[in-house]
Design an enzyme around this catalytic site. Sequence first.
Site, PDB file in Angstrom:
ATOM      1  N   ASP A   1      46.365  24.417  33.129  1.00  0.00           N
ATOM      2  CA  ASP A   1      46.779  23.865  31.834  1.00  0.00           C
ATOM      3  C   ASP A   1      45.665  23.074  31.140  1.00  0.00           C
ATOM      4  O   ASP A   1      45.938  22.120  30.411  1.00  0.00           O
ATOM      5  CB  ASP A   1      48.032  22.975  31.983  1.00  0.00           C
ATOM      6  CG  ASP A   1      49.147  23.714  32.692  1.00  0.00           C
ATOM      7  OD1 ASP A   1      49.380  24.887  32.351  1.00  0.00           O
ATOM      8  OD2 ASP A   1      49.770  23.135  33.596  1.00  0.00           O
TER       9      ASP A   1
ATOM     10  N   LYS B   1      42.476  26.736  28.529  1.00  0.00           N
ATOM     11  CA  LYS B   1      41.478  27.817  28.636  1.00  0.00           C
ATOM     12  C   LYS B   1      41.610  28.816  27.494  1.00  0.00           C
ATOM     13  O   LYS B   1      40.621  29.342  26.995  1.00  0.00           O
ATOM     14  CB  LYS B   1      41.640  28.554  29.983  1.00  0.00           C
ATOM     15  CG  LYS B   1      41.316  27.689  31.191  1.00  0.00           C
ATOM     16  CD  LYS B   1      41.588  28.400  32.484  1.00  0.00           C
ATOM     17  CE  LYS B   1      43.049  28.526  32.839  1.00  0.00           C
ATOM     18  NZ  LYS B   1      43.756  27.276  33.118  1.00  0.00           N
TER      19      LYS B   1
ATOM     20  N   GLN C   1      45.426  29.353  35.955  1.00  0.00           N
ATOM     21  CA  GLN C   1      45.587  28.155  36.788  1.00  0.00           C
ATOM     22  C   GLN C   1      44.250  27.393  36.837  1.00  0.00           C
ATOM     23  O   GLN C   1      43.515  27.457  35.869  1.00  0.00           O
ATOM     24  CB  GLN C   1      46.098  28.513  38.191  1.00  0.00           C
ATOM     25  CG  GLN C   1      47.551  29.012  38.217  1.00  0.00           C
ATOM     26  CD  GLN C   1      47.680  30.490  37.911  1.00  0.00           C
ATOM     27  OE1 GLN C   1      46.974  31.315  38.453  1.00  0.00           O
ATOM     28  NE2 GLN C   1      48.606  30.840  37.038  1.00  0.00           N
TER      29      GLN C   1
ATOM     30  N   GLY D   1      50.243  30.303  31.512  1.00  0.00           N
ATOM     31  CA  GLY D   1      50.745  30.092  30.150  1.00  0.00           C
ATOM     32  C   GLY D   1      49.576  29.730  29.273  1.00  0.00           C
ATOM     33  O   GLY D   1      49.133  28.592  29.263  1.00  0.00           O
ATOM     34  N   HIS D   2      49.035  30.718  28.601  1.00  0.00           N
ATOM     35  CA  HIS D   2      47.902  30.455  27.715  1.00  0.00           C
ATOM     36  C   HIS D   2      48.405  30.250  26.293  1.00  0.00           C
ATOM     37  O   HIS D   2      48.921  31.173  25.673  1.00  0.00           O
ATOM     38  CB  HIS D   2      46.907  31.624  27.746  1.00  0.00           C
ATOM     39  CG  HIS D   2      46.086  31.643  28.993  1.00  0.00           C
ATOM     40  ND1 HIS D   2      45.159  32.614  29.268  1.00  0.00           N
ATOM     41  CD2 HIS D   2      46.046  30.785  30.024  1.00  0.00           C
ATOM     42  CE1 HIS D   2      44.591  32.338  30.430  1.00  0.00           C
ATOM     43  NE2 HIS D   2      45.120  31.250  30.905  1.00  0.00           N
TER      44      HIS D   2
END
Length: 418
Positions: free
Chosen positions: A14, A17, A217, A41-42
């Site tokens: 988180d 990225k 991650q 979760g991008h």
Amino acid sequence: MSKIDILIGAQWGDEGKGKWVDYLCPDFSVIARFQGGNNAGHTIYVDGEKQVLHLLPSGVFHDKLCVLLSGVVIDPIQLLAEIDAIRKTHGFTDANLIVSEKAHAITPFHVAKDISNEKKSNKIGTTKKGIGPSYGSKVSRTGLSMVHYIDKTKREAWIKEMIKSDPAFQQNYEEDKADWQKFIEAADQVKVYVKNAEAILRKKTKAGASLLLEGAQGALLDINHGTYPYVTSSSTIAAGACASLGIDPRKLNKICGVAKAYATRVGEGPFPTELFDSIGDMIREKGQEYGATTKRKRRCGWFDGLAFKYAVDLNGFDGVYLNKVDILGGMESIKLCTHYEHPILGVLHDFPSSADTLSECVPSYETLPGWDSDLSKCKTKKSLPKTLLNYVERIEELGGAKVLAVGTGPGPSDFINL
Ligand code: IMP
């Protein structure tokens, strides 16, 4: 020009990225994810709109060739849902995606097993997407590779063998009929993407294509080097990218990290600099630190310089993008963890190898002056507050890596190169 770069999360995930993949995208013809699955979760902002991806690389918004490599685990239903959404809004075509034949499928059995494991007292705090059980099957050589998943005969033989050998699988297969039906039906739609991805990419890069390997991650969740067992089930570091693609590591060009100006963690596991007070709450609210995949509250804390140095050492970062310096704006002073004190081991300057030892560590801080809450007028390094630059410099000194830019807001152009 041919180049292979890697972008890695330098903390517990988180770090933001997606924003930097988005920024770097124009320089690359191929963007590939090398590990993880739809636990990621991008969040990125495209044309002012918030977009969240869980499985596809962020390059899909840029009409690039996107690849899911051998080290990724694939939930076919989630994959098709993301493709559908992108097709409608961003002109995705089938030529935009390759899925490795060697990647493994996340089946309904794996999801059910993850959910059931998380009901136990020794839960990890996973995303419950079936990630660990799918990797577990792969490593114990009973998994379903994508090339077998899309082949009706092989898939049926695999299901038959699993029913025979694993009573828990048999029960899930009989009780979860609807999900299995959907899973099986998805195979024909996914088929078009499943190819010998690694060989294709090796050929492309030899012929001059530029490739960005996008991590999910973060380094501290790495299966080998993270805070085991409170980790994800894949190798999240730069070496993991080489293993997943299958290349000569000496062919790498640049390895960059992404960190936040403070630290967050979701799920269980030791987190020495965690804040349990109003400052932690303020960071969570201002930084909107809620899980993009699970909506869980992220645990928030001060920047951990010692953990950061570990991430730098694990990856060999050529530089780091430091996000969300704006969130710490407006505070009189800011703490920065420089080392740990352990009740038996004394002063620690190296990240402990065991999560048990880490959980006993007390962080030692230095206190630095804060900066103004409004950074909107700052457009260059020179215009940034001296105290902010001082904070960044201390992070560089502690970690031994250069900070390339600071993120000053959620938008794609909210950053300042240093
Ligand atoms: P899993 O990857 O779902 O098996 O979860 C294992 C651990 O990794 C849990 O602590 C999760 O919260 C954490 N995790 C997995 N994906 C992410 C992510 O994208 N960001 C932050 N933490 C993650």
